[in-house]
Design an enzyme around this catalytic site. Structure first.
Site, PDB file in Angstrom:
ATOM      1  N   CYS A 120      40.032  -0.621 -78.434  1.00  0.00           N
ATOM      2  CA  CYS A 120      41.326  -1.183 -78.007  1.00  0.00           C
ATOM      3  C   CYS A 120      42.523  -0.503 -78.679  1.00  0.00           C
ATOM      4  O   CYS A 120      43.658  -0.669 -78.233  1.00  0.00           O
ATOM      5  CB  CYS A 120      41.356  -2.685 -78.270  1.00  0.00           C
ATOM      6  SG  CYS A 120      40.012  -3.549 -77.456  1.00  0.00           S
ATOM      7  N   HIS A 260      48.573  -4.935 -77.949  1.00  0.00           N
ATOM      8  CA  HIS A 260      47.300  -4.937 -77.226  1.00  0.00           C
ATOM      9  C   HIS A 260      47.143  -6.319 -76.602  1.00  0.00           C
ATOM     10  O   HIS A 260      47.294  -7.333 -77.277  1.00  0.00           O
ATOM     11  CB  HIS A 260      46.170  -4.627 -78.203  1.00  0.00           C
ATOM     12  CG  HIS A 260      44.819  -4.843 -77.630  1.00  0.00           C
ATOM     13  ND1 HIS A 260      44.499  -4.480 -76.332  1.00  0.00           N
ATOM     14  CD2 HIS A 260      43.690  -5.400 -78.144  1.00  0.00           C
ATOM     15  CE1 HIS A 260      43.248  -4.798 -76.101  1.00  0.00           C
ATOM     16  NE2 HIS A 260      42.730  -5.361 -77.172  1.00  0.00           N
ATOM     17  N   ASN A 290      41.640  -8.496 -71.166  1.00  0.00           N
ATOM     18  CA  ASN A 290      41.708  -7.421 -72.145  1.00  0.00           C
ATOM     19  C   ASN A 290      41.115  -6.156 -71.508  1.00  0.00           C
ATOM     20  O   ASN A 290      39.931  -6.128 -71.171  1.00  0.00           O
ATOM     21  CB  ASN A 290      40.898  -7.866 -73.374  1.00  0.00           C
ATOM     22  CG  ASN A 290      40.840  -6.824 -74.472  1.00  0.00           C
ATOM     23  OD1 ASN A 290      41.159  -5.662 -74.253  1.00  0.00           O
ATOM     24  ND2 ASN A 290      40.408  -7.241 -75.643  1.00  0.00           N
TER      25      ASN A 290
HETATM   26  C1  LIG Z   1      36.133 -15.881 -77.951  1.00  0.00           C
HETATM   27  C2  LIG Z   1      37.227 -16.906 -78.258  1.00  0.00           C
HETATM   28  C3  LIG Z   1      38.115 -17.064 -77.039  1.00  0.00           C
HETATM   29  C4  LIG Z   1      36.584 -18.242 -78.576  1.00  0.00           C
HETATM   30  O1  LIG Z   1      37.606 -19.181 -78.813  1.00  0.00           O
HETATM   31  P1  LIG Z   1      37.465 -20.198 -80.000  1.00  0.00           P
HETATM   32  O2  LIG Z   1      38.648 -21.077 -80.003  1.00  0.00           O
HETATM   33  O3  LIG Z   1      37.155 -19.411 -81.227  1.00  0.00           O
HETATM   34  O4  LIG Z   1      36.237 -21.019 -79.547  1.00  0.00           O
HETATM   35  P2  LIG Z   1      35.664 -22.232 -80.319  1.00  0.00           P
HETATM   36  O5  LIG Z   1      35.192 -21.788 -81.660  1.00  0.00           O
HETATM   37  O6  LIG Z   1      36.597 -23.375 -80.281  1.00  0.00           O
HETATM   38  O7  LIG Z   1      34.448 -22.568 -79.388  1.00  0.00           O
HETATM   39  C5  LIG Z   1      33.318 -21.776 -79.420  1.00  0.00           C
HETATM   40  C6  LIG Z   1      32.388 -22.479 -78.471  1.00  0.00           C
HETATM   41  O8  LIG Z   1      32.821 -22.175 -77.157  1.00  0.00           O
HETATM   42  C7  LIG Z   1      31.733 -21.656 -76.454  1.00  0.00           C
HETATM   43  N1  LIG Z   1      32.191 -20.664 -75.504  1.00  0.00           N
HETATM   44  C8  LIG Z   1      32.328 -19.339 -75.695  1.00  0.00           C
HETATM   45  N2  LIG Z   1      32.747 -18.761 -74.577  1.00  0.00           N
HETATM   46  C9  LIG Z   1      32.891 -19.729 -73.665  1.00  0.00           C
HETATM   47  C10 LIG Z   1      33.289 -19.744 -72.319  1.00  0.00           C
HETATM   48  N3  LIG Z   1      33.639 -18.627 -71.680  1.00  0.00           N
HETATM   49  N4  LIG Z   1      33.339 -20.923 -71.682  1.00  0.00           N
HETATM   50  C11 LIG Z   1      32.990 -22.064 -72.294  1.00  0.00           C
HETATM   51  N5  LIG Z   1      32.570 -22.108 -73.572  1.00  0.00           N
HETATM   52  C12 LIG Z   1      32.534 -20.951 -74.246  1.00  0.00           C
HETATM   53  C13 LIG Z   1      30.834 -21.034 -77.503  1.00  0.00           C
HETATM   54  O9  LIG Z   1      29.511 -20.924 -77.043  1.00  0.00           O
HETATM   55  C14 LIG Z   1      30.960 -22.034 -78.621  1.00  0.00           C
HETATM   56  O10 LIG Z   1      30.121 -23.112 -78.311  1.00  0.00           O
HETATM   57  P3  LIG Z   1      29.291 -23.867 -79.460  1.00  0.00           P
HETATM   58  O11 LIG Z   1      30.331 -24.394 -80.399  1.00  0.00           O
HETATM   59  O12 LIG Z   1      28.553 -24.889 -78.708  1.00  0.00           O
HETATM   60  O13 LIG Z   1      28.452 -22.797 -80.078  1.00  0.00           O
HETATM   61  C15 LIG Z   1      38.083 -16.450 -79.465  1.00  0.00           C
HETATM   62  O14 LIG Z   1      37.311 -16.476 -80.632  1.00  0.00           O
HETATM   63  C16 LIG Z   1      38.669 -15.098 -79.286  1.00  0.00           C
HETATM   64  O15 LIG Z   1      39.473 -14.868 -78.418  1.00  0.00           O
HETATM   65  N6  LIG Z   1      38.311 -14.134 -80.137  1.00  0.00           N
HETATM   66  C17 LIG Z   1      38.784 -12.789 -80.032  1.00  0.00           C
HETATM   67  C18 LIG Z   1      37.949 -12.038 -79.066  1.00  0.00           C
HETATM   68  C19 LIG Z   1      38.603 -10.784 -78.619  1.00  0.00           C
HETATM   69  O16 LIG Z   1      39.696 -10.820 -78.155  1.00  0.00           O
HETATM   70  N7  LIG Z   1      37.916  -9.647 -78.744  1.00  0.00           N
HETATM   71  C20 LIG Z   1      38.404  -8.373 -78.399  1.00  0.00           C
HETATM   72  C21 LIG Z   1      39.236  -7.852 -79.506  1.00  0.00           C
HETATM   73  S1  LIG Z   1      39.871  -6.289 -79.192  1.00  0.00           S
END
Ligand SMILES: CC(C)(COP(=O)(O)OP(=O)(O)OC[C@H]1O[C@@H](n2cnc3c(N)ncnc32)[C@H](O)[C@@H]1OP(=O)(O)O)[C@@H](O)C(=O)NCCC(=O)NCCS
Length: 333
Positions: A120, A260, A290
């Protein structure tokens, strides 16, 4: 942060372009593949839809379309381009470089070229490589593309990753400031911290896990990610990069921040930590998700179309991603 270039040629942007495939994959569409919901995705990421390349499109196809728009914007012909840098982690194939095909298709007959793999952060790093090569006098007209078809490495059984990413390409033509007359390159930064293969990576297909029946069974050719670690890292480095610019130039000099396009919540948290209002940011994450190396490049062209690049004001482009890698490019429009 590096000082503005002194005693070397001044560099600017002559043209900008972007291309996204026609096919839209909405959150409602994703609900049919994985256990997710429009509400969850919008609340956690701000993403409503993303674009998906057609079967007969390759990463070079997207890059060429963006490059063509950038050339038209610059009033240049492909044959004038001396170097093509294509930032991507989803090139047409591991080698030869996708830049070679892009150069050929735009008619850059005499150009050199290479790909730059920094996930990215790729486009932001490539803009600095290009600018410094022009500043040094080695080249005068460089095409930089950021292009990805991430849908080809996403596991549509993994809801943690498949909802976040999309396909697209952006392009910018760098040349000397006397020709470009806008978008002066003021400097930037390139940083990394290794050892994060378990945080964000496509594990299979390289020398660590070459393609094998086992690598396929373990789904190692798909992207893997530890979302929470990435979230915290992204907020911290994004806010830090913006604070560095404020310290050096002052808040009032900043016209727009084009980060980004990672996740609306990451962008909001980082802006909050940097003490800046959200109306200073340009966002299109809701439309494209993204798009990795393409994201800043697409957003830059769309910010330009939306009249968000103010003459004489700073354009700050922070980026971060797998590696971990992070950095920024600073322009004065
Ligand atoms: C992935 C992301 C959106 C998750 O959001 P979050 O607020 O951390 O999520 P939470 O911790 O509240 O919830 C995680 C739960 O949601 C679930 N979950 C993940 N993706 C899901 C989806 N698409 N739909 C529904 N539930 C989902 C997980 O399985 C987890 O469930 P569990 O608690 O039963 O294990 C967030 O961590 C994020 O954006 N991270 C950065 C990722 C990114 O941008 N990467 C590229 C960087 S260049």
């Amino acid at each position: 942060m590096a000082d503005p270039l002194i005693g070397v040629r001044r560099v600017g942007i002559a043209g900008l372009g972007r291309y996204v495939p026609e096919k839209i994959l909405s959150n409602a569409d994703l609900e049919k593949f994985v256990d997710t919901s429009d509400e969850w995705i919008v609340q956690r990421t701000g993403i409503k839809e993303r674009r998906i390349a057609a079967k007969d499109q390759y990463t070079s196809t997207l890059a060429v379309a963006a490059a063509q728009q950038a050339l038209d914007d610059a009033g240049m012909k492909g044959e004038e381009i001396e170097l093509v840098i294509c930032a991507t982690v989803t090139g047409d194939q591991p080698f030869p470089a996708t830049a070679c095909r892009v150069g050929m298709e735009i008619g850059a007959k005499n150009a050199g070229g290479f790909d730059l793999a920094a996930a990215c952060s790729g486009f932001v790093f490539a803009t600095q490589v290009a600018s410094n090569m022009i500043a040094s006098g080695q080249y005068s007209k460089i095409l930089v593309c950021g292009a990805e078809i991430l849908s080809r490495i996403l596991d549509y059984k993994d809801r943690n990753t498949c909802v976040l990413f999309g396909d697209g390409a952006g392009a910018a033509i760098f040349t000397t400031l006397d020709i470009a007359q806008r978008g002066e390159y003021l400097g930037g930064s390139i940083s990394m911290k290794g050892g994060a293969e378990d945080v964000l990576a496509q594990p299979g297909g390289g020398s660590r896990h070459p393609a094998s029946l086992d690598s396929i069974e373990q789904r190692l050719h798909f992207m893997k990610m530890g979302g929470t670690k990435v979230f915290r890292f992204a907020v911290r480095v994004f806010a830090g990069l913006v604070r560095d610019v404020i310290e050096k130039y002052g808040k009032d000099e900043i016209g727009v921040i084009i980060p980004h396009q990672v996740n609306q919540r990451i962008i909001e948290s980082a802006m909050d930590q940097a003490g800046l209002p959200m109306d200073m940011v340009f966002c299109n994450i809701n439309k494209y998700g993204n798009t990795s190396a393409a994201s800043v490049a697409i957003a830059l062209r769309e910010a330009y179309d939306a009249g968000r690049l103010e003459k004489g004001k700073l354009v700050v482009m922070p980026a971060f991603g797998a590696g971990m890698s992070w950095g920024h490019t600073l322009l004065r429009w």
